[in-house]
Design an enzyme around this catalytic site. Structure first.
Site, short mmCIF file in Angstrom:
data_model
loop_
_atom_site.label_atom_id
_atom_site.label_comp_id
_atom_site.label_asym_id
_atom_site.label_seq_id
_atom_site.Cartn_x
_atom_site.Cartn_y
_atom_site.Cartn_z
CG ASN A 198 32.80 41.63 44.21
OD1 ASN A 198 32.39 42.68 43.69
ND2 ASN A 198 33.28 40.63 43.52
N GLY A 218 37.54 33.16 32.85
CA GLY A 218 36.29 32.83 33.54
C GLY A 218 35.16 33.31 32.66
CG ASN A 219 30.55 34.62 32.55
OD1 ASN A 219 30.52 34.17 31.39
ND2 ASN A 219 29.50 35.17 33.09
N GLY A 220 34.32 36.39 32.60
CA GLY A 220 35.16 37.46 32.02
C GLY A 220 36.56 36.90 31.86
CD GLU A 261 39.27 38.01 41.29
OE1 GLU A 261 38.49 37.05 41.16
OE2 GLU A 261 39.24 39.02 40.58
N GLY A 266 40.03 28.48 33.12
CA GLY A 266 41.47 28.20 33.19
C GLY A 266 41.80 27.10 34.19
CG HIS A 282 39.96 39.86 35.44
ND1 HIS A 282 39.82 39.36 34.17
CD2 HIS A 282 38.75 39.72 36.03
CE1 HIS A 282 38.57 38.95 33.98
NE2 HIS A 282 37.90 39.18 35.09
NE ARG A 305 36.47 42.72 41.48
CZ ARG A 305 35.79 42.23 40.45
NH1 ARG A 305 34.57 41.77 40.62
NH2 ARG A 305 36.32 42.21 39.26
NE ARG A 361 32.28 40.81 30.16
CZ ARG A 361 33.02 40.86 31.25
NH1 ARG A 361 34.11 41.59 31.28
NH2 ARG A 361 32.68 40.17 32.31
CG ASP A 366 28.53 27.38 32.19
OD1 ASP A 366 29.36 26.52 31.84
OD2 ASP A 366 28.29 27.66 33.38
P1 AMP Z 1 34.29 32.23 36.70
O1 AMP Z 1 33.74 33.48 36.09
O2 AMP Z 1 35.75 32.33 37.03
O3 AMP Z 1 33.46 31.71 37.84
O4 AMP Z 1 34.21 31.10 35.56
C1 AMP Z 1 33.00 30.72 34.96
C2 AMP Z 1 33.31 29.88 33.75
O5 AMP Z 1 34.07 28.73 34.14
C3 AMP Z 1 32.07 29.36 33.03
O6 AMP Z 1 32.18 29.59 31.62
C4 AMP Z 1 32.11 27.88 33.31
O7 AMP Z 1 31.59 27.16 32.22
C5 AMP Z 1 33.59 27.62 33.40
N1 AMP Z 1 33.83 26.34 34.06
C6 AMP Z 1 33.59 26.01 35.33
N2 AMP Z 1 33.86 24.68 35.52
C7 AMP Z 1 34.26 24.21 34.32
C8 AMP Z 1 34.67 22.93 33.84
N3 AMP Z 1 34.68 21.89 34.65
N4 AMP Z 1 35.03 22.81 32.53
C9 AMP Z 1 34.98 23.88 31.71
N5 AMP Z 1 34.61 25.10 32.10
C10 AMP Z 1 34.25 25.26 33.38
#
Ligand code: AMP
Length: 398
Positions: free
Chosen positions: A7, A210-212, A384, A333, A180, A90, A241, A283
């Site tokens: 990736n 997630g972040n996205g 993924e 999620g 995604h 990817r 975003r 975050d």
């Molecule tokens: P990703 O882009 O899938 O890695 O997800 C990142 C996001 O997941 C960030 O906003 C993190 O704050 C959130 N995240 C990770 N662990 C937790 C948690 N224990 N509770 C709430 N959000 C989380």
């Protein structure tokens, strides 16, 4: 058989080596600061680690560092890269051309390059990764492109068209492509397996948060609609975003502050969302902590994001005339129990009921709805990289 999954970003490179006999990850790693300095963090499955700073003027040097980590470092997992059967990449944007993964040929490289116009932040970087792989590993090893958009190519025109003058679709292919897709595909296949049903027979909503973030409606086994649009900016509020908003808010601000299209892109993609509203962080964990300490803007950001998710889920239930299963995946999620609970509370009119004890988990595959619930709700950690490796194996086995 071992598959190497790549990736590539503009200044970073994530990779995994997966043994397809048992689908176990042998190692994973990350090269950062490519083009600036260079740093590799490589972790073998048994816990051994190799971290080094090494010059990476381009992605080619990064791959050379990866080969060293894989075959020679203290955390080596293979003796030679010859043990790797194929490389899966990817690729973010496949446009209307690619409705599935494919072997990378010179024509495919040209398409990925041209589709960079639709994904300027991603495709050029993905292409750099493919080209550097060809340079480092030669032309013999098969390389496969797995597009983030291809799962969404089944959307009907009524779902993917924007109500702009038609010429913009004809001249520039301006339409919804989604993103995604690899994740939505993976978790929806998994939910069908857990339900013990043919995917064609269940209506599924997959929430990749997630972040996205994006949400997809899956009916008759294929994508009917998805929240991300022309680019991964559309949909609902994410880490940085905006998601959907009235475009005239942007033209108004642009006129007030004399902003260029590039400024607007930066603001909407990098400075908005949970970060922009809360002023705290992109975050969710930091923002939740600030809200718990009384920060009202942090609480507002959380409330807005949850409300927008509820609206998308509701609209997809209407679009499909029902839903059988809802899936939560992605960092938020999979980990944020309160968010899942809030979204599910707005769906009790459907007879949906979750078990709060089962919901109190993080990052674990589990059904969180009760036995009486009329809609089944699952947490399914996405993978993924495994999805890319499986597709790569399928393509090279043809
Ligand atoms: P990703 O882009 O899938 O890695 O997800 C990142 C996001 O997941 C960030 O906003 C993190 O704050 C959130 N995240 C990770 N662990 C937790 C948690 N224990 N509770 C709430 N959000 C989380």
């Amino acid at each position: 058989m071992k598959i190497f999954v790549v990736n590539a970003g503009s200044s970073s490179l994530k990779y995994q080596l997966i043994d397809m006999e048992n689908e176990q990850v042998l190692c994973k790693g990350l090269c950062e600061r490519i083009g600036v300095s260079g740093e590799i963090t490589h972790k073998a499955a048994d816990g051994r680690e190799y971290v080094a700073e090494t010059a990476m003027p381009t992605h080619s040097e990064a791959f050379e560092a990866v080969v060293y980590a894989l075959t020679k470092s203290d955390a080596k997992v293979i003796d030679s890269f010859d043990e790797v059967s194929a490389i899966g990449h990817r690729i973010v944007q496949g446009g209307s051309i690619y409705n599935g993964s494919c072997l990378i040929t010179p024509e495919v490289l040209k398409d990925i390059d041209e589709l960079g116009a639709l994904a300027p932040l991603h495709n050029p970087a993905n292409l750099l990764g493919v080209k550097a792989c060809i340079k480092t590993f030669g032309e013999e090893i098969p390389q496969v492109a797995v597009f983030d958009t291809s799962f969404h190519q089944t959307m009907p025109a009524k779902a993917y068209m924007f109500a702009l003058p038609y010429k913009y679709f004809e001249e520039y292919q301006v339409r919804k492509y989604g993103a995604h897709g690899t994740s939505h595909h993976f978790v929806s296949d998994r939910v069908a397996a857990l339900e013990g049903k043919d995917k064609k027979d269940i209506k599924i909503i997959t929430c990749h948060l997630g972040n996205g973030c994006s949400i997809t409606a899956i009916k008759d086994g294929v994508c009917l609609d998805t929240s991300m649009g022309f680019t991964p900016l559309d949909g609902f509020m994410m880490g940085t975003r905006t998601g959907t908003l009235d475009p005239s808010a942007l033209t108004f601000i642009a006129e007030k502050e004399n902003l260029s299209p590039a400024d607007i892109n930066r603001i909407c993609n990098k400075e908005s969302g949970v970060l922009g509203v809360s002023g705290v962080s992109n975050d969710n964990r930091d923002v939740a902590e600030a809200a718990a300490n009384g920060n009202e803007r942090a609480q507002l950001a959380i409330d807005m994001q949850r409300y927008q998710i509820i609206k998308f889920v509701g609209s997809y239930i209407a679009a499909m005339n029902g839903v059988d299963a809802i899936v939560f995946t992605g960092g938020i999620g999979e980990n944020d129990a309160k968010l899942r609970e809030t979204v599910c509370e707005s769906l009790t009119y459907l007879g949906l009921e979750i078990d709060k004890e089962k919901n109190a988990v993080r990052g674990k595959e589990i059904k969180i709805s009760t036995d009486n619930s009329k809609v089944n709700v699952y947490i399914i950690p996405t993978n993924e990289e495994l999805a890319i490796a499986r597709d790569t194996l399928r393509i090279i086995s043809k």
